[in-house]
Design a protein around this motif. Structure first.
Motif, mmCIF file in Angstrom:
data_model
loop_
_atom_site.group_PDB
_atom_site.id
_atom_site.type_symbol
_atom_site.label_atom_id
_atom_site.label_comp_id
_atom_site.label_asym_id
_atom_site.label_seq_id
_atom_site.Cartn_x
_atom_site.Cartn_y
_atom_site.Cartn_z
ATOM 1 N N VAL A 112 16.852 -33.439 8.647
ATOM 2 C CA VAL A 112 16.441 -34.101 9.894
ATOM 3 C C VAL A 112 17.552 -35.039 10.368
ATOM 4 C CG1 VAL A 112 14.826 -35.788 10.876
ATOM 5 C CG2 VAL A 112 13.968 -33.910 9.464
ATOM 6 N N TYR A 113 18.070 -35.844 9.455
ATOM 7 C CA TYR A 113 19.166 -36.751 9.811
ATOM 8 C C TYR A 113 20.415 -35.968 10.235
ATOM 9 C CZ TYR A 113 16.788 -40.896 7.893
ATOM 10 O OH TYR A 113 15.918 -41.938 7.657
ATOM 11 N N ALA A 114 20.710 -34.893 9.534
ATOM 12 C CA ALA A 114 21.875 -34.080 9.874
ATOM 13 C C ALA A 114 21.711 -33.454 11.257
ATOM 14 C CB ALA A 114 22.090 -33.003 8.817
ATOM 15 N N ALA A 115 20.524 -32.943 11.549
ATOM 16 C CA ALA A 115 20.267 -32.359 12.865
ATOM 17 C C ALA A 115 20.422 -33.405 13.958
ATOM 18 C CB ALA A 115 18.865 -31.752 12.903
ATOM 19 N N ALA A 116 19.959 -34.636 13.683
ATOM 20 C CA ALA A 116 20.108 -35.720 14.657
ATOM 21 C C ALA A 116 21.578 -36.023 14.921
ATOM 22 C CB ALA A 116 19.389 -36.968 14.154
ATOM 23 N N ALA A 117 22.378 -36.014 13.859
ATOM 24 C CA ALA A 117 23.817 -36.256 14.014
ATOM 25 C C ALA A 117 24.444 -35.192 14.910
ATOM 26 C CB ALA A 117 24.496 -36.266 12.648
ATOM 27 N N VAL A 118 24.107 -33.929 14.656
ATOM 28 C CA VAL A 118 24.684 -32.841 15.441
ATOM 29 C C VAL A 118 24.230 -32.925 16.893
ATOM 30 C CG1 VAL A 118 24.816 -30.331 15.684
ATOM 31 C CG2 VAL A 118 24.884 -31.361 13.406
ATOM 32 N N ARG A 119 22.953 -33.194 17.115
ATOM 33 C CA ARG A 119 22.451 -33.303 18.483
ATOM 34 C C ARG A 119 23.092 -34.474 19.237
ATOM 35 N NH1 ARG A 119 16.006 -31.766 18.719
ATOM 36 N NH2 ARG A 119 16.290 -29.520 18.344
ATOM 37 N N ALA A 120 23.459 -35.504 18.498
ATOM 38 C CA ALA A 120 24.126 -36.648 19.123
ATOM 39 C C ALA A 120 25.624 -36.407 19.297
ATOM 40 C CB ALA A 120 23.893 -37.900 18.287
ATOM 41 N N GLY A 121 26.116 -35.237 18.853
ATOM 42 C CA GLY A 121 27.523 -34.893 19.023
ATOM 43 C C GLY A 121 28.446 -35.565 18.035
ATOM 44 N N CYS A 122 27.962 -35.784 16.804
ATOM 45 C CA CYS A 122 28.735 -36.539 15.817
ATOM 46 C C CYS A 122 29.190 -35.679 14.650
ATOM 47 C CB CYS A 122 27.884 -37.675 15.248
ATOM 48 S SG CYS A 122 27.254 -38.810 16.487
ATOM 49 N N PRO A 123 30.438 -35.811 14.215
ATOM 50 C CA PRO A 123 30.832 -35.220 12.924
ATOM 51 C C PRO A 123 29.985 -35.826 11.818
ATOM 52 C CG PRO A 123 32.569 -36.653 13.795
ATOM 53 C CD PRO A 123 31.546 -36.538 14.860
ATOM 54 N N TYR A 124 29.779 -35.037 10.761
ATOM 55 C CA TYR A 124 28.800 -35.420 9.730
ATOM 56 C C TYR A 124 29.430 -35.289 8.347
ATOM 57 C CZ TYR A 124 24.626 -34.830 6.755
ATOM 58 O OH TYR A 124 23.679 -34.919 5.774
ATOM 59 N N VAL A 125 29.184 -36.295 7.511
ATOM 60 C CA VAL A 125 29.664 -36.298 6.131
ATOM 61 C C VAL A 125 28.468 -36.494 5.213
ATOM 62 C CG1 VAL A 125 31.102 -37.458 4.421
ATOM 63 C CG2 VAL A 125 31.914 -37.245 6.782
ATOM 64 N N ASN A 126 28.293 -35.596 4.263
ATOM 65 C CA ASN A 126 27.188 -35.700 3.306
ATOM 66 C C ASN A 126 27.734 -36.169 1.973
ATOM 67 O OD1 ASN A 126 24.829 -35.533 1.911
ATOM 68 N ND2 ASN A 126 24.572 -33.323 2.108
ATOM 69 N N PHE A 127 27.515 -37.451 1.654
ATOM 70 C CA PHE A 127 28.004 -38.014 0.406
ATOM 71 C C PHE A 127 26.984 -37.851 -0.722
ATOM 72 C CE2 PHE A 127 29.885 -41.408 -2.301
ATOM 73 C CZ PHE A 127 31.214 -41.040 -2.202
ATOM 74 N N THR A 128 25.892 -37.138 -0.451
ATOM 75 C CA THR A 128 24.812 -36.971 -1.417
ATOM 76 C C THR A 128 24.683 -35.508 -1.824
ATOM 77 O OG1 THR A 128 22.957 -36.378 0.028
ATOM 78 C CG2 THR A 128 23.645 -38.692 0.013
ATOM 79 N N PRO A 129 23.877 -35.213 -2.879
ATOM 80 C CA PRO A 129 23.620 -33.816 -3.240
ATOM 81 C C PRO A 129 22.585 -33.154 -2.330
ATOM 82 C CG PRO A 129 23.299 -35.303 -5.115
ATOM 83 C CD PRO A 129 23.352 -36.139 -3.896
ATOM 84 N N SER A 130 21.927 -33.927 -1.460
ATOM 85 C CA SER A 130 20.883 -33.375 -0.601
ATOM 86 C C SER A 130 21.456 -32.315 0.335
ATOM 87 C CB SER A 130 20.221 -34.495 0.201
ATOM 88 O OG SER A 130 19.755 -35.525 -0.662
ATOM 89 N N ILE A 131 20.610 -31.438 0.844
ATOM 90 C CA ILE A 131 21.105 -30.265 1.572
ATOM 91 C C ILE A 131 21.715 -30.609 2.919
ATOM 92 C CG2 ILE A 131 18.862 -29.701 2.630
ATOM 93 C CD1 ILE A 131 19.645 -26.706 2.020
ATOM 94 N N GLY A 132 21.148 -31.552 3.642
ATOM 95 C CA GLY A 132 21.737 -32.001 4.892
ATOM 96 C C GLY A 132 22.038 -30.905 5.886
ATOM 97 N N VAL A 133 23.261 -30.876 6.355
ATOM 98 C CA VAL A 133 23.672 -29.958 7.418
ATOM 99 C C VAL A 133 23.711 -28.499 6.963
ATOM 100 C CG1 VAL A 133 26.164 -30.000 7.036
ATOM 101 C CG2 VAL A 133 25.289 -29.873 9.363
ATOM 102 N N GLN A 134 23.645 -28.269 5.663
ATOM 103 C CA GLN A 134 23.706 -26.898 5.148
ATOM 104 C C GLN A 134 22.341 -26.203 5.079
ATOM 105 O OE1 GLN A 134 26.402 -28.433 1.806
ATOM 106 N NE2 GLN A 134 27.040 -26.311 1.972
ATOM 107 N N HIS A 135 21.314 -26.858 5.563
ATOM 108 C CA HIS A 135 19.999 -26.221 5.601
ATOM 109 C C HIS A 135 20.048 -25.007 6.525
ATOM 110 C CE1 HIS A 135 15.700 -25.600 6.234
ATOM 111 N NE2 HIS A 135 15.510 -26.315 5.143
ATOM 112 N N PRO A 136 19.482 -23.871 6.125
ATOM 113 C CA PRO A 136 19.567 -22.652 6.944
ATOM 114 C C PRO A 136 19.051 -22.821 8.372
ATOM 115 C CG PRO A 136 18.727 -22.143 4.760
ATOM 116 C CD PRO A 136 18.808 -23.626 4.840
ATOM 117 N N GLU A 137 18.051 -23.670 8.578
ATOM 118 C CA GLU A 137 17.512 -23.849 9.925
ATOM 119 C C GLU A 137 18.497 -24.550 10.865
ATOM 120 O OE1 GLU A 137 13.573 -25.269 10.559
ATOM 121 O OE2 GLU A 137 12.813 -24.412 8.693
#
Length: 368
Positions: A157-182
């Motif tokens: 959800v946070y990753a999708a918000a970043a993309v919709r806001a037009g922002c580059p995204y960095v995932n410093f955690t093991p969570s799936i983030g921007v790599q979620h298939p949806e």
């Protein structure tokens, strides 16, 4: 830009901004900007990055999302009391901590697409009010448990918000983030760069050095076992077996990739609340040499996760901002040096990853 124009500022929007890492990032950047402390641990402040065109530290503006309510100045005082931050630093940078805290908006505890737009609006508002050239979103929240539940998890959800806001995204955690298939179509259409995942700060940093050594010396690793003792928010989060499984997956992957096979042994994570932000990681490596001679290497790593992570977060935010400025898109595999489970294709050995990172820094500086 005329001589009278102000240089463009860059936003760093942290998910989990009131945690130990987020607090240390803000306090650390303020301390470096004021000349109170040296930039120990920050690669982007070393000579190879001097001509990369990275945004200067004084031009970074901080904000973020969090579900926690403890303000950054108070959190910083607690970290100083625990020896994580230098004594007196919270008072010296109180204004900067307060300014960043005022830019932290309520986060979400549950997943689902219906939460994305509100979070994206928070980021857009932050960029507009501060007239920022761009904003980099960095996830520094606690590890999300691995589940088989359908739907969009919180990190995505946070990753999708970043993309919709037009922002580059960095995932410093093991969570799936921007790599979620949806999120695949959304990310592909955005043309934005992203990097991750799971910052390499301690035990796995050491494994990324030692595992290639065994392979290069043709020594057979028979078993590799490890134990992590840690407290604080990470310790509490990783007490959940599903969250620990997500964390350990990256640690195991480094060994399997470097050795060509996954050795026997497991890594255990134990929550020890009294340790706070300090961590002890122990590894027991059983290996075989010439004529089958059996030998053992044991290592112990003791460190402070927030102090190890914060300079990397600042590095990554600056590098991702510059990559976006240069029009790069998709996975920034060149930043694999920083991660346990890096996106994109690249080497596993730390030395090779470092060489690739330096080449990336050189390319970022072309025509800067």
């Amino acid at each position: 830009m005329s001589a009278f124009d102000s240089p463009p500022r860059v936003g760093v929007w942290m998910i989990g901004a009131r945690g130990s890492v987020g607090t240390t990032v803000v306090a650390g950047c303020a301390a470096l900007t004021a000349g109170l402390r040296p930039a120990t641990g920050m690669l982007t402040e070393t000579p190879p990055f001097a001509r990369s065109g990275l945004p200067p530290l004084p031009l970074l503006v901080f904000g973020g999302h969090d579900t926690a309510e403890c303000p950054l100045p108070k959190r910083a005082e607690a970290l100083a009391g625990a020896g994580v931050l230098p004594h007196g630093l919270p008072d010296a940078v109180r204004a900067e901590l307060g300014a960043a805290d005022r830019e932290i908006r309520p986060g979400v505890r549950d997943g689902g697409w219906d939460r994305v737009d509100r979070l994206a609006d928070d980021i857009r508002d932050f960029a507009r009010r501060h007239r920022l050239a761009r904003v980099v979103v960095v996830n520094v929240a606690s590890t999300e448990p691995l589940t088989g539940d359908p739907g969009l998890p919180v990190s995505a959800v946070y990753a999708a918000a970043a993309v919709r806001a037009g922002c580059p995204y960095v995932n410093f955690t093991p969570s799936i983030g921007v790599q979620h298939p949806e999120l695949a179509a959304l990310v592909a259409e955005s043309g934005l760069p992203f990097a991750g995942r799971d910052g390499k700060t301690g035990q796995t940093l050491l494994r990324a050095v030692l595992a290639p050594m065994f392979a290069q010396r043709a020594l057979e690793v028979r078993a590799w076992s490890g134990t992590n003792l840690l407290g604080g928010g990470d310790g509490a989060a990783l007490a959940d077996p599903a969250a620990a499984a997500a964390k350990n997956a990256g640690k195991a992957r480094v060994l399997a990739d470097a050795l060509g096979t996954e050795p026997e042994g497991r890594t255990h994570i134990d929550d020890v609340p009294s340790l706070g932000d300090w961590k002890t990681a122990w590894d027991h490596i059983a290996f075989e040499g010439f004529l089958g001679t059996r030998m053992v290497l044991q290592t112990t790593w003791q460190g402070c996760d927030s102090a190890l992570a914060a300079p990397l977060v600042l590095d990554l935010a600056r590098l991702a901002a510059r990559a976006a400025e240069r029009g790069l898109s998709g996975p920034l595999a060149e930043l694999g040096f920083y991660f346990k489970d890096p996106v994109g294709e690249g080497p596993v050995a730390l030395g090779e990853q470092y060489g690739r990172l330096l080449e990336f820094a050189r390319r970022l500086g072309e025509d800067a």
